[in-house]
Design a protein around this motif. Structure first.
Motif, mmCIF file in Angstrom:
data_model
loop_
_atom_site.group_PDB
_atom_site.id
_atom_site.type_symbol
_atom_site.label_atom_id
_atom_site.label_comp_id
_atom_site.label_asym_id
_atom_site.label_seq_id
_atom_site.Cartn_x
_atom_site.Cartn_y
_atom_site.Cartn_z
ATOM 1 N N TYR A 57 0.355 -1.817 -0.176
ATOM 2 C CA TYR A 57 -0.041 0.264 -0.107
ATOM 3 C C TYR A 57 0.977 1.413 0.239
ATOM 4 C CZ TYR A 57 -4.238 2.723 1.860
ATOM 5 O OH TYR A 57 -5.399 3.532 1.840
ATOM 6 N N SER A 58 1.989 1.536 0.703
ATOM 7 C CA SER A 58 2.835 2.142 1.315
ATOM 8 C C SER A 58 3.496 2.827 -0.623
ATOM 9 C CB SER A 58 4.143 2.028 1.724
ATOM 10 O OG SER A 58 3.522 1.930 3.196
ATOM 11 N N PHE A 59 3.533 1.650 -1.589
ATOM 12 C CA PHE A 59 4.468 2.053 -2.317
ATOM 13 C C PHE A 59 3.399 3.282 -3.373
ATOM 14 C CE2 PHE A 59 4.482 1.717 -7.438
ATOM 15 C CZ PHE A 59 5.779 1.482 -8.197
ATOM 16 N N ALA A 60 1.881 2.910 -3.295
ATOM 17 C CA ALA A 60 1.684 3.938 -4.126
ATOM 18 C C ALA A 60 1.601 4.988 -3.863
ATOM 19 C CB ALA A 60 -0.300 4.124 -4.672
ATOM 20 N N ALA A 61 1.426 5.323 -2.307
ATOM 21 C CA ALA A 61 1.688 6.760 -1.547
ATOM 22 C C ALA A 61 2.630 7.375 -1.617
ATOM 23 C CB ALA A 61 1.303 6.909 0.300
ATOM 24 N N LEU A 62 4.015 6.735 -1.533
ATOM 25 C CA LEU A 62 4.989 7.425 -1.968
ATOM 26 C C LEU A 62 4.916 7.347 -3.160
ATOM 27 C CD1 LEU A 62 7.387 8.027 -1.017
ATOM 28 C CD2 LEU A 62 8.883 6.045 -1.849
ATOM 29 N N LYS A 63 4.740 7.080 -4.105
ATOM 30 C CA LYS A 63 4.697 7.391 -5.561
ATOM 31 C C LYS A 63 3.523 8.965 -6.202
ATOM 32 C CE LYS A 63 5.647 5.099 -10.075
ATOM 33 N NZ LYS A 63 4.853 4.984 -11.032
ATOM 34 N N ALA A 64 3.060 8.646 -5.679
ATOM 35 C CA ALA A 64 1.715 10.050 -5.630
ATOM 36 C C ALA A 64 2.613 11.241 -4.976
ATOM 37 C CB ALA A 64 0.466 9.611 -4.807
ATOM 38 N N THR A 65 3.055 11.308 -3.793
ATOM 39 C CA THR A 65 2.704 12.403 -2.459
ATOM 40 C C THR A 65 4.752 12.198 -2.954
ATOM 41 O OG1 THR A 65 3.824 11.283 -0.905
ATOM 42 C CG2 THR A 65 0.984 11.349 -1.353
ATOM 43 N N LYS A 66 5.304 11.532 -2.884
ATOM 44 C CA LYS A 66 6.958 11.624 -3.294
ATOM 45 C C LYS A 66 7.325 12.434 -1.437
ATOM 46 C CE LYS A 66 7.839 13.339 -7.686
ATOM 47 N NZ LYS A 66 7.012 10.942 -8.120
ATOM 48 N N GLN A 67 7.217 12.308 -0.541
ATOM 49 C CA GLN A 67 6.807 12.069 0.645
ATOM 50 C C GLN A 67 7.326 11.525 1.925
ATOM 51 O OE1 GLN A 67 4.719 15.574 2.345
ATOM 52 N NE2 GLN A 67 5.791 17.515 0.947
ATOM 53 N N CYS A 68 7.818 10.709 2.537
ATOM 54 C CA CYS A 68 8.089 9.969 3.768
ATOM 55 C C CYS A 68 8.966 10.383 4.763
ATOM 56 C CB CYS A 68 8.170 8.091 2.994
ATOM 57 S SG CYS A 68 10.417 8.274 2.915
ATOM 58 N N VAL A 69 8.898 9.691 5.569
ATOM 59 C CA VAL A 69 9.789 9.748 6.712
ATOM 60 C C VAL A 69 10.110 8.526 7.232
ATOM 61 C CG1 VAL A 69 10.130 10.383 9.489
ATOM 62 C CG2 VAL A 69 8.412 11.706 8.043
ATOM 63 N N ARG A 103 3.583 11.470 15.488
ATOM 64 C CA ARG A 103 3.774 13.038 15.660
ATOM 65 C C ARG A 103 4.179 14.046 14.453
ATOM 66 N NH1 ARG A 103 2.502 13.635 20.620
ATOM 67 N NH2 ARG A 103 3.773 12.301 22.148
ATOM 68 N N PRO A 104 4.078 15.577 14.413
ATOM 69 C CA PRO A 104 3.890 16.418 12.705
ATOM 70 C C PRO A 104 5.160 16.077 12.904
ATOM 71 C CG PRO A 104 2.441 16.848 14.763
ATOM 72 C CD PRO A 104 2.638 16.204 15.214
ATOM 73 N N ALA A 105 6.145 16.360 11.102
ATOM 74 C CA ALA A 105 7.193 16.383 11.129
ATOM 75 C C ALA A 105 7.189 17.869 10.800
ATOM 76 C CB ALA A 105 7.205 15.504 9.841
ATOM 77 N N ARG A 106 8.504 18.777 9.973
ATOM 78 C CA ARG A 106 8.089 19.505 10.271
ATOM 79 C C ARG A 106 8.288 20.114 8.512
ATOM 80 N NH1 ARG A 106 13.118 22.862 12.213
ATOM 81 N NH2 ARG A 106 12.607 22.469 14.097
ATOM 82 N N CYS A 116 10.272 5.820 18.172
ATOM 83 C CA CYS A 116 11.521 5.169 17.403
ATOM 84 C C CYS A 116 12.506 6.746 17.745
ATOM 85 C CB CYS A 116 11.469 5.865 15.493
ATOM 86 S SG CYS A 116 10.615 3.739 15.268
ATOM 87 N N TYR A 117 13.957 6.319 17.772
ATOM 88 C CA TYR A 117 15.397 6.814 18.892
ATOM 89 C C TYR A 117 15.314 7.840 17.215
ATOM 90 C CZ TYR A 117 19.799 6.852 16.481
ATOM 91 O OH TYR A 117 20.557 6.492 16.296
ATOM 92 N N ALA A 118 15.306 7.341 15.776
ATOM 93 C CA ALA A 118 15.944 8.380 15.237
ATOM 94 C C ALA A 118 14.424 9.097 13.753
ATOM 95 C CB ALA A 118 16.755 8.398 14.559
ATOM 96 N N SER A 119 14.536 9.925 13.534
ATOM 97 C CA SER A 119 13.147 9.811 12.179
ATOM 98 C C SER A 119 14.491 11.045 11.005
ATOM 99 C CB SER A 119 12.093 10.566 12.734
ATOM 100 O OG SER A 119 11.870 9.362 13.390
ATOM 101 N N LEU A 120 13.664 10.725 10.130
ATOM 102 C CA LEU A 120 14.263 11.658 8.836
ATOM 103 C C LEU A 120 12.777 11.507 7.652
ATOM 104 C CD1 LEU A 120 17.394 8.724 7.928
ATOM 105 C CD2 LEU A 120 17.264 10.457 9.734
ATOM 106 N N GLU A 121 13.129 13.044 7.804
ATOM 107 C CA GLU A 121 12.337 13.157 6.680
ATOM 108 C C GLU A 121 12.460 13.221 5.483
ATOM 109 O OE1 GLU A 121 10.148 17.212 7.961
ATOM 110 O OE2 GLU A 121 10.256 16.551 10.592
ATOM 111 N N CYS A 122 11.790 12.507 4.722
ATOM 112 C CA CYS A 122 12.740 12.696 3.239
ATOM 113 C C CYS A 122 11.612 13.114 2.134
ATOM 114 C CB CYS A 122 12.754 11.143 2.691
ATOM 115 S SG CYS A 122 13.872 10.544 3.919
ATOM 116 N N ARG A 123 12.038 13.460 1.155
ATOM 117 C CA ARG A 123 11.241 13.731 -0.201
ATOM 118 C C ARG A 123 12.460 13.349 -0.919
ATOM 119 N NH1 ARG A 123 12.071 19.126 -1.366
ATOM 120 N NH2 ARG A 123 13.489 18.582 -3.254
ATOM 121 N N VAL A 124 10.815 12.255 -2.121
ATOM 122 C CA VAL A 124 11.210 11.741 -3.322
ATOM 123 C C VAL A 124 12.517 12.892 -4.800
ATOM 124 C CG1 VAL A 124 10.780 9.397 -5.020
ATOM 125 C CG2 VAL A 124 10.115 9.956 -3.147
#
Ligand SMILES: Cc1cc2nc3c(=O)[nH]c(=O)nc-3n(C[C@H](O)[C@H](O)[C@H](O)COP(=O)(O)O)c2cc1C
Length: 177
Positions: A57-69, A103-106, A116-124
């Motif tokens: 399910y995550s594949f389509a969301a990432l492809k469409a929005t180009k965002q993930c953490v 929790r909201p990302a920036r 989780c001990y670390a989180s990385l906000e990412c863009r495709v």
């Protein structure tokens, strides 16, 4: 003496890692999946490559929005990591089902995971290889780490429910710039 080894098990020898929890968000709904097939690609800005099966399910969301953490869990979360990886957001809300706190990302819509001990906000930045290889290239826009965790013990997947847990750290001489 070495013996022939099944190609289907090679991924476990290379031991990618650490296992991460990738959050996505689409149409106001967040989801999370477990992922171990990821690789660093550049230092600065940090670039990461990852493989997400198009059956997820995550594949389509990432492809469409180009965002993930990319959230990095430690061994204390191992049971939840496996539960997240054995269910689909198509059918359930995995945050409430497995007790993970969003929790909201920036800079991106998908949430950080509090536990989780670390989180990385990412863009495709490149999805050209998503069609053929399910491979996404991501730029890390913002990184968060819990400074109270001095020796986080991350998980590394060997396949079939087996994991290596980070252990002793050794420090060796490293080339200065
Ligand atoms: C330890 C572990 C590692 C996994 N690694 C990956 C991976 O690298 N890529 C992938 O597409 N799926 C991987 N999965 C499977 C997904 O996490 C699983 O299919 C997930 O339920 C997909 O969720 P979704 O349908 O909500 O996107 C892994 C599962 C586990 C348990």
């Amino acid at each position: 003496m070495k013996k022939s080894f099944p190609l289907s098990k090679v991924y476990g020898l290379l031991e990618p890692g650490p296992v991460v929890l990738v959050t996505t968000a689409q149409k106001g709904r967040s989801n999370v999946m477990t992922l171990s097939w990821l690789t660093m690609m550049d230092f600065m800005p940090p670039q990461v490559g990852m493989v997400i099966s198009d059956r997820n399910y995550s594949f389509a969301a990432l492809k469409a929005t180009k965002q993930c953490v990319i959230n990095i869990p430690t061994v204390e979360l191992a049971a939840k990591v496996v539960s997240v990886g054995n269910s689909s957001g198509r059918r359930i809300d995995k945050f409430s089902a497995f007790g993970l706190t969003p929790r909201p990302a920036r800079f991106v819509a998908p949430p950080l995971i509090d536990e989780c001990y670390a989180s990385l906000e990412c863009r495709v930045t490149d999805a050209h290889m998503a069609k053929r290889y399910n491979f996404f290239v991501l730029k890390v826009l913002k990184a968060w780490v819990d400074p109270t965790r001095k020796q986080p013990r991350t998980l590394h997947h060997l396949g079939k429910g087996r994991f290596v847990v980070d252990g002793r750290i050794i420090t060796l001489p490293s080339r200065k710039k």
